[in-house]
Design a protein around this motif. Structure first.
Motif, PDB file in Angstrom:
ATOM      1  N   GLU A 160      30.626  19.315  47.730  1.00  0.00           N
ATOM      2  CA  GLU A 160      29.613  19.324  48.773  1.00  0.00           C
ATOM      3  C   GLU A 160      28.770  20.579  48.617  1.00  0.00           C
ATOM      4  O   GLU A 160      29.213  21.573  48.023  1.00  0.00           O
ATOM      5  CB  GLU A 160      30.258  19.275  50.144  1.00  0.00           C
ATOM      6  N   TYR A 161      27.541  20.514  49.152  1.00  0.00           N
ATOM      7  CA  TYR A 161      26.629  21.629  49.034  1.00  0.00           C
ATOM      8  C   TYR A 161      25.644  21.581  50.199  1.00  0.00           C
ATOM      9  O   TYR A 161      25.148  20.515  50.556  1.00  0.00           O
ATOM     10  CB  TYR A 161      25.878  21.540  47.695  1.00  0.00           C
ATOM     11  N   PRO A 162      25.337  22.733  50.810  1.00  0.00           N
ATOM     12  CA  PRO A 162      24.406  22.723  51.951  1.00  0.00           C
ATOM     13  C   PRO A 162      22.969  22.445  51.504  1.00  0.00           C
ATOM     14  O   PRO A 162      22.602  22.710  50.360  1.00  0.00           O
ATOM     15  CB  PRO A 162      24.532  24.144  52.513  1.00  0.00           C
ATOM     16  N   THR A 163      22.173  21.903  52.414  1.00  0.00           N
ATOM     17  CA  THR A 163      20.760  21.642  52.140  1.00  0.00           C
ATOM     18  C   THR A 163      19.903  22.384  53.162  1.00  0.00           C
ATOM     19  O   THR A 163      20.415  22.936  54.131  1.00  0.00           O
ATOM     20  CB  THR A 163      20.418  20.140  52.234  1.00  0.00           C
ATOM     21  N   THR A 164      18.604  22.316  52.965  1.00  0.00           N
ATOM     22  CA  THR A 164      17.649  22.877  53.927  1.00  0.00           C
ATOM     23  C   THR A 164      17.033  21.779  54.791  1.00  0.00           C
ATOM     24  O   THR A 164      16.095  22.046  55.537  1.00  0.00           O
ATOM     25  CB  THR A 164      16.524  23.632  53.190  1.00  0.00           C
ATOM     26  N   LEU A 165      17.564  20.568  54.707  1.00  0.00           N
ATOM     27  CA  LEU A 165      17.024  19.455  55.486  1.00  0.00           C
ATOM     28  C   LEU A 165      17.193  19.707  56.979  1.00  0.00           C
ATOM     29  O   LEU A 165      18.188  20.288  57.416  1.00  0.00           O
ATOM     30  CB  LEU A 165      17.716  18.145  55.108  1.00  0.00           C
TER      31      LEU A 165
END
Length: 136
Positions: A112-117
């Motif tokens: 998993e990886y964070p987004t800027t959405l």
């Protein structure tokens, strides 16, 4: 030593054929690109899920990409892929690259990886490049 790399470009067309059950209080949007009439073939099929996971709480936006890789080859493998998130009008909202390394034959790896959405509503993920190479 010869390493064969197959690049598969998949562009999402239409809705998702899969659904998931998120943990309580979380919204998961499965946006794994799929052809309408057939599943991905070859190495790309090893990326069994690739989706947005909305973990936002108490007014704080927290949207991640999450994936599952299952190595269907007979060799230890590294996977890399590029992706983009687009809105309903086709405008790119964000993009990124992901990597899973040293996945053993038959093994499943999750990441998993964070987004800027800011929202998952109407957002689709497209896999724009996918590679599997033998690990050494």
């Amino acid at each position: 030593m010869i390493v064969i790399v197959v690049v598969v470009v998949v562009i999402a067309q239409g809705g998702s054929d899969e659904s998931t059950t998120p943990a309580p209080g979380r919204t998961t949007t499965d946006t794994t690109p799929r052809e309408k009439t057939q599943e991905p073939r070859g190495e790309r099929a090893d990326l069994t899920t690739f989706q947005l996971d909305d973990r936002s709480e108490a007014g704080i936006t927290n949207i991640w990409v999450a994936w599952t890789i299952k190595n269907s080859s007979s060799e230890q493998s590294d996977y890399s892929w590029d992706w983009e998130a687009v809105d309903a009008g086709g405008t790119r909202l964000t993009n990124g690259s992901q990597l899973e390394t040293d996945v053993q034959p038959g093994q499943t790896a999750r990441g998993e990886y964070p987004t800027t959405l800011k929202s998952v509503k109407g957002v689709k993920l497209n896999i724009t490049n996918f590679n599997r190479t033998v690990s050494y």
